[in-house]
Structures are given as C-alpha cells and as structure tokens.
Write a protein that holds these residues in place. Structure first.
Motif, short mmCIF file in Angstrom:
data_model
loop_
_atom_site.label_atom_id
_atom_site.label_comp_id
_atom_site.label_asym_id
_atom_site.label_seq_id
_atom_site.Cartn_x
_atom_site.Cartn_y
_atom_site.Cartn_z
N GLU A 146 0.83 -1.20 0.00
CA GLU A 146 0.00 0.00 0.00
C GLU A 146 0.86 1.26 0.00
N GLN A 147 1.95 1.20 0.78
CA GLN A 147 2.87 2.33 0.82
C GLN A 147 3.50 2.56 -0.55
N GLU A 148 3.93 1.46 -1.19
CA GLU A 148 4.54 1.55 -2.51
C GLU A 148 3.53 2.09 -3.52
N LEU A 149 2.28 1.62 -3.42
CA LEU A 149 1.24 2.09 -4.32
C LEU A 149 0.99 3.58 -4.13
N ARG A 150 0.95 4.01 -2.87
CA ARG A 150 0.76 5.44 -2.61
C ARG A 150 1.92 6.26 -3.14
N GLU A 151 3.14 5.72 -3.01
CA GLU A 151 4.32 6.43 -3.52
C GLU A 151 4.27 6.52 -5.05
N ARG A 152 3.87 5.43 -5.68
CA ARG A 152 3.75 5.47 -7.14
C ARG A 152 2.67 6.45 -7.59
#
Length: 492
Positions: A146-152
C-alpha cells in the motif's frame, strides 16, 4: 422374588444403554478434537489464549511463526511485551484490550529476533474458560504494498501535473476522468468543463471530423496505441495543429491521450523550408549566371558575324543559335520547377502504366545507344496517389541519365514491388558507376557527372519525390554501375 428379577432386568437394560452410548460419545469427542485442530491448531491466522495474570497460556502454530518463537517461549509472556513503541496509540489500544469486550486494530510488534511486523489483531475477552483470545494476522507485506502504491500514485500525480504536454485520462465510455494543467491550457478550458464530459464531444466541438476520430479509434483498437496530427479550431476561432498519441488501457481500464501544440513548430518548419528554397534559388542564380553566360556569348558572337558578313549560307549560325537557345530553355525550365511553388494535384494513378509510358518514350534514344530495358514487376501492384507528370519527369531524368552513361550499350533493369504500404522501384544501369566520395553530392545544385549536364535534373527529382513523401537512395560502385532506389507511399 419377582421384584428382584425386575430390578435385575432394569440394571441390564441400563448397562446395555451405556454400552450403546459410549461409542457415540467417543465419536463426539473425536469430532470436537478434529474441530479444535482445524480451528485452532491448523488455522492460518495466529491465535493466542491469554489471561491478565498468567499472560499467554496457549498459542497455535501460526502464532508461533508470526512471533518467530516456539510455544514454550511465548508462554507466560504478555502481548504488550512485543509492542514496538509505547506511543499514545499503543497505550490506548492496550487499555481497550483489557477493558472492552472486543476490539480490532493494528500495531507494530517487535519480534524476539529484532524483526518488526505490522500485525492486525482482534481480541475477545472471556472467550473460553475465562481466558481471553487474540487473533493475529501479519499485514506487513500488504502495508508495504500500500505504501509503494501510494508512492507510485504520488510520483504519477507529480509527473501528470507537471508535464508540459496536455494529458487526458478517459475511460472506455469516452468520459474524461482527469486532465492536467497543460491539457486545460491547450483546450482553453477549466477542469470542471472537461472532467466528466465526453472526449468525442469535446473534439467535435473543436471541429475535429468524425472520420478522423473513427480512424484514430480503429487504429487504437487494432494496435493498442495510435498517434498522428489533428487540425483543431477552438471556440474562439483559434486554429491549432496538435500532435497526439493515445495508449489504451494504461491502468484500471483507463486510456491516456497526450496532446502537444505543434502550431509554432510547423510554422517554423515552413519558414525554414522557404528559407531553404531562397537559399537554393541563390545557389541556382549563381550557377545559372555561369550557365547562361556561355550560350549568350556564342549567340552574341554569331549574331555579330551575321551582321558583319555578307555570306550567302547562314544555316550553320542559325543551327548554333537554336542549339544554345534550347539549352537556355532547358536550364530555365529546371530552374522554375525548383524556384516557383507548384500547384500539385494528387490523383490515384497506375504507377506501372506511368513507368511503361516512360520506357516507350525513351526507347528510341535507348536504341540509338544500343541499350535495352528489362522490366520486372510483382503481381498486383496497386495504384498510388501521385502527380503522374511529375513522377514521369523523375523516371525520365533517372533513365535518361542511365542511357547516357552507358556509352557501350547494355541493359537497364527496372523492378517494382509493393511492401507494407509502399511501392519500391529500382532502376539499375551497367555504366561505370560513381565513387563513394562523389555519390554524396548527387542532387546538389549544379553537381553533375556529365560533360554538358547542369545537375538540375536530379535535384528536381529529389524535390518531387520528397513532395510525394517518398525517398530516393543511390547505390553505386566504380565499374559496377549505379542503382536508384525509390520508395513511394501508396496512400495520399
């Protein structure tokens, strides 16, 4: 006596009933054991039973895996011993855990091996034998994703908002989902005037034809992407040339269209083209001054002789005058093709027929030079959009040059084929060929390998093929002849 016998029968009956119930009781106990094993021991989620006084009293396999410990190592420890940070949130959650009947939350836990894990847990007080039950699930990987998705998403939003090209996101119903600031500026509108509206309606509103839109969509469905140039007129009558590119289904069934205003670029290219033409005219003027000077000198000289002499036979002088005048006329005609813009009308014509007519036109000259033609055609050469007289001029220039360079005669091989939307024409002679150092100069003003040539014929040919959006390439080697390769698009 009878009563004792009756009691005996009743006792035997009770004994029989007990014997019958025992196997059923065993089955029930076995089923409960299997249920316990399925629900607790083999559960995928970690399950811990604990009490406020004794701490952890029992843990299943999954709980041991989550806490990186054996059951013995977990026993008598308290859940709060594993909480990583004693923050206000963790203190609040612990208070609720001990005082509320049930809670659901997530915290960061520190494992005995130093590993941190984000655990989602549900606690129910007094669930079994006054023991409390907590069910744990490791959501670290999900949290990181989820963190990676938010960063992307943050990076995408940053690029989407900051790029200088207009970007439109639209769904399969052609509804615009999002537009960046450059897109709003390009279409001279506000975000609320674009988002939620139909892309097709906006394009038609800006005077893009339905045929152009349908052709774009057809290419998009076929290849998954499409690109091209649109001429649009905004509501206030502002004309724009827009270069577009669309990629289908970039993510979440959304399509991305990129728009770039190239109006200024095309205007600059047009100015450069005109500047190039003026430059060529300047070069031509310098060359023509030299080319015209010689025939004019001859004309003046012979006219002077005609005036100063009283010879009876003046036919020779008139012959020279005619020759030089023809030469001047030829040079001026070639000059006009380059210097003056030509009104070109493209028609769908049979290029094979144009080539055959050219060959028949030059056959008498070929016979005089002992040159023969060999024409090789693929089946079903399609017609192309062209200006037939201009293409015939190109073929005449190249084939005539080929005839003239073959002083000892020979063959001229002409082939034609269709491939991937283009017609490929090859014209090969058996002349002396051209060295690589001179090959690069072909098509330049007044460069020629012929004694009486001007070099304008090839320059005109290059110009005509370029106007047809085609290309000329020359292949040659000293002693092995020269081949002209012409590539022409079939469509207009």
């Amino acid at each position: 006596m009878k009563e004792s016998q009756s009691d005996s029968v009743e006792l035997q009956s009770v004994a029989v009933n007990k014997d019958e119930k025992l196997p059923k009781l065993n089955q029930k106990v076995q089923k409960q054991g299997e249920l316990y094993r399925d629900l607790f021991v083999e559960a995928l989620d970690g399950i811990i039973f604990w009490s406020s006084e004794k701490g952890i009293v029992e843990a299943n396999k999954s709980a041991c895996r989550i806490f990186e410990s054996s059951e013995e190592e977990l026993k008598n420890k308290k859940i709060e011993d594993f909480i990583y940070s004693k923050s206000s949130k963790s203190i609040r959650v612990l208070n609720e855990m001990y005082n509320k009947d049930s809670i659901r939350d997530e915290l960061v836990f520190l494992m005995p091996n130093g590993q941190k894990k984000i655990l989602e847990f549900t606690t129910k007080l007094h669930s079994i034998n006054d023991h409390h039950m907590t069910i744990f699930r490791n959501v670290t990987e999900r949290y990181e994703m989820e963190q990676e998705l938010r960063e992307r998403e943050r990076k995408f939003r940053s690029i989407f908002e900051g790029t200088l090209e207009g970007l439109l996101l639209w769904n399969d119903q052609f509804e615009i989902v999002d537009v960046n600031p450059a897109g709003k500026k390009l279409f001279r509108g506000y975000k609320e005037e674009l988002v939620g509206h139909s892309l097709l309606e906006i394009l038609e509103k800006n005077q893009v034809s339905r045929d152009e839109i349908e052709e774009h969509l057809k290419e998009l469905d076929l290849n998954g992407h499409a690109a091209g140039i649109l001429s649009i007129t905004l509501e206030k009558g502002v004309p724009l040339n827009v270069e577009y590119s669309t990629k289908k289904n970039v993510f979440s069934n959304l399509n991305l269209s990129t728009f770039r205003d190239i109006t200024d670029k095309l205007q600059i290219e047009e100015h450069l083209r005109k500047s190039d033409t003026l430059s060529v005219v300047g070069q031509l003027a310098a060359g023509i001054a030299h080319e015209i000077r010689n025939p004019m000198t001859a004309l003046k000289g012979f006219i002077q002789l005609l005036e100063d002499t009283i010879a009876d036979d003046h036919s020779m002088y008139f012959g020279v005058i005619k020759t030089e005048l023809n030469r001047i006329d030829s040079i001026i005609n070639e000059f006009l093709v380059l210097a003056k813009p030509q009104a070109t009308k493209y028609l769908e014509k049979d290029i094979v027929q144009i080539m055959r007519e050219t060959i028949e036109l030059l056959r008498p000259q070929a016979v005089l030079h002992n040159v023969q033609f060999q024409l090789e055609l693929e089946n079903h050469i399609p017609p192309i959009y062209c200006e037939p007289n201009q293409l015939k001029k190109v073929f005449i220039n190249i084939i005539k040059n080929a005839i003239e360079v073959m002083s000892s005669g020979g063959y001229i091989y002409i082939s034609m084929k269709e491939e991937e939307g283009y017609i490929y024409i090859s014209i090969q002679d058996e002349g002396e060929g051209i060295g690589s150092e001179l090959l690069q100069k072909l098509g330049e003003p007044f460069y020629t390998t012929k004694e009486k040539g001007t070099g304008l014929g090839l320059m005109v040919s290059y110009r005509i093929i370029d106007d047809h959006k085609g290309k000329i390439e020359v292949e040659s080697e000293k002693g092995k002849g020269t081949t002209f390769h012409i590539k022409l698009p079939i469509k207009k």
